[in-house]
Design a protein around this motif. Structure first.
Motif, PDB file in Angstrom:
ATOM      1  N   GLN A 124       0.823  -1.207   0.000  1.00  0.00           N
ATOM      2  CA  GLN A 124       0.000   0.000   0.000  1.00  0.00           C
ATOM      3  C   GLN A 124       0.859   1.260   0.000  1.00  0.00           C
ATOM      4  O   GLN A 124       0.538   2.244  -0.676  1.00  0.00           O
ATOM      5  N   LEU A 125       1.946   1.244   0.754  1.00  0.00           N
ATOM      6  CA  LEU A 125       2.799   2.431   0.847  1.00  0.00           C
ATOM      7  C   LEU A 125       3.640   2.649  -0.403  1.00  0.00           C
ATOM      8  O   LEU A 125       4.016   3.786  -0.710  1.00  0.00           O
ATOM      9  N   SER A 126       3.935   1.599  -1.136  1.00  0.00           N
ATOM     10  CA  SER A 126       4.835   1.733  -2.290  1.00  0.00           C
ATOM     11  C   SER A 126       4.113   2.118  -3.570  1.00  0.00           C
ATOM     12  O   SER A 126       4.739   2.567  -4.531  1.00  0.00           O
ATOM     13  N   ARG A 127       2.800   1.948  -3.590  1.00  0.00           N
ATOM     14  CA  ARG A 127       2.078   2.215  -4.840  1.00  0.00           C
ATOM     15  C   ARG A 127       1.875   3.706  -5.060  1.00  0.00           C
ATOM     16  O   ARG A 127       1.471   4.428  -4.137  1.00  0.00           O
ATOM     17  N   PRO A 128       2.111   4.229  -6.260  1.00  0.00           N
ATOM     18  CA  PRO A 128       1.744   5.621  -6.568  1.00  0.00           C
ATOM     19  C   PRO A 128       0.235   5.774  -6.663  1.00  0.00           C
ATOM     20  O   PRO A 128      -0.504   4.794  -6.812  1.00  0.00           O
TER      21      PRO A 128
END
Length: 485
Positions: free
Chosen positions: A190-194
């Motif tokens: 979730q944190l890595s997705r743009p």
């Protein structure tokens, strides 16, 4: 790294060394730079600990399963897949259960056709898939492939792996690892997705749910939403502007003191209905009566002087006396006019709307001081206070309807006469006064009084509801942008 010790006792039935191995996998995941690298390093760690040929990580995104990491350190690009491996992963995801082949018992109830195909296609000694679940939903899967042992392993390990199937303690350990990794990998994902990718995945997931036969309720909701939007955008609806309103007389006459003096009597109070010529109030006339008597005496004296001069034949004296008689009569007429104005009478039929003078009897008055305010009893106007955002839509001649608080059951038809160009600040914001007049049946209603208040609704051209809301939202947005910039 050391392999698992299958027979050492540990907490919750797990071997102690297995617990340390689980902590090592979690530490490896946390130390990675990003989500994909974390997955690649974790599967490599698992591969070494279970002596596997290959461990793969599959991830479910927008309803689609993709292989994202392999134990040899390769990070697969989006869309890349190994057909047999992908099908084996899908088999575990759909059944939401741990699957492996060969199975220890022929009585097993799980479907493992894809695992058998992968087993045969790769020439493996064993294959196992464990789902990654978070809050009851499968988000990924770990698939382990074990090959036929080589000569590099110790003899005891060779004998163990020759048996092919994964041992129970290995299956249990991988399930615990999957349970611990699932929330961590999901958070990293979730944190890595743009933002663009999140939106794209959400859209793809929504499309997948619409195509899912089990999502019948969602499809009906979308049909209802589409019909509602179409109705709101295309179907014209009545359009009105609400405004607070007050009733006033069409003409208001202020009756003031005609001269300096004192208030003697008052015959009416605010709210009284009066007739034209009716006596309303009286001022003190003592000084004017004295002035009248003095002017009468002066007129009589000058007339006597004129008569004597005329009798003597003194034309000059007679002419002078005659002019003084005319002057005295003019002053007398002025006094009589002032006496007539001390009686305040109604100039027309109407209602007293201001001026309670009963508490001011005997009080001194200055010339021009207001005494009473009258309004016609059957001729009204309505003053509407309209919000500044609604004023551009109003025009003269538009129809409106009024309901007074004192007469809520009787609507009064109105027509707009004038829109004042001057704004007025109120507690509710900037308001413009719009003048309207009653028409039709409501114009002659009995019981109307100036000062009554109510709510008026001005009829505008019919437009779709969503269209009106979008226009107001666009105007507000433009104003905000202009303010910020």
């Amino acid at each position: 790294m050391a392999g698992l010790a299958p027979h050492s006792a540990g907490a919750q039935g797990l071997p102690t060394e297995s617990s340390l191995a689980l902590l090592g996998c979690l530490q490896t995941s946390l130390a990675a730079q990003d989500w994909r690298r974390s997955g690649a390093e974790v599967v490599s760690e698992i591969s070494q600990r279970l002596h596997c040929l290959r461990v793969s990580l599959g991830w479910v995104s927008a309803g689609q399963l993709r292989i994202v990491a392999l134990s040899d350190g390769v990070v697969l690009e989006e869309g890349a897949a190994i057909p047999e491996l992908n099908q084996a992963m899908l088999e575990a995801v759909h059944q939401h259960a741990t699957l492996f082949w060969p199975q220890p018992s022929k009585s097993a109830s799980r479907i493992t056709l894809a695992h058998q195909m992968l087993f045969k296609a790769q020439g493996l000694a064993g294959v196992m898939s464990v789902p990654l679940a978070h809050q009851g939903q499968v988000i990924g899967v770990l698939t382990c492939e074990r090959s036929v042992p080589s000569d590099t392993l110790r003899p005891s390990a060779q004998q163990e792996l020759i048996r092919g199937a994964f041992e129970p303690h290995e299956v249990q350990w991988l399930e615990v690892v999957a349970e611990g990794l699932a929330p961590l990998l999901r958070l990293q994902y979730q944190l890595s997705r743009p933002v663009s990718e999140r939106i794209r995945d959400d859209v793809a997931l929504f499309k997948h749910r619409l195509r899912d036969p089990s999502e019948r309720r969602l499809r009906w909701m979308m049909v209802a939403l589409a019909l509602t939007l179409a109705y709101g955008l295309l179907w014209p609806m009545p359009n009105r502007v609400n405004a607070s309103a007050r009733l006033e007389g069409a003409v208001q006459r202020v009756l003031s003191a005609s001269q300096d003096g004192f208030l003697r009597e008052v015959h009416v109070r605010p709210g009284d209905v009066v007739k034209q010529g009716q006596l309303l109030a009286e001022l003190s006339d003592d000084e004017l009566q004295s002035a009248k008597r003095a002017r009468l005496a002066e007129v009589a004296q000058q007339e006597n002087t004129f008569a004597e001069a005329f009798a003597r034949g003194d034309r000059g004296q007679a002419a002078m006396a005659q002019s003084k008689v005319a002057e005295a009569k003019a002053q007398l007429a002025l006094v009589e006019q002032q006496l007539a104005r001390v009686r305040v009478t109604a100039p027309f039929d109407g209602v007293v709307i201001a001026g309670d003078l009963h508490q001011q009897l005997g009080a001194p008055l200055k010339r021009g001081d207001p005494l009473l305010t009258l309004a016609p009893g059957l001729d009204w106007r309505v003053v509407l206070e309209v919000d500044e955002s609604d004023v551009p839509e109003l025009q003269r001649g538009q129809a409106a309807s009024l309901r007074l608080a004192a007469m809520p059951g009787q609507p009064i038809a109105l027509v707009i006469d004038r829109i004042t160009p001057v704004a007025r600040s109120t507690a509710d914001g900037v308001r413009y006064e719009v003048e309207a007049r009653p028409t039709g049946v409501g114009a002659g209603l009995a019981g109307l009084r100036p000062g009554l208040e109510g709510i008026a609704k001005i009829d505008l051209p019919e437009r779709p509801v969503l269209w009106r809301w979008s226009v107001k939202a666009w105007q507000w947005l433009r104003m905000m942008v202009w303010t910020w910039l």
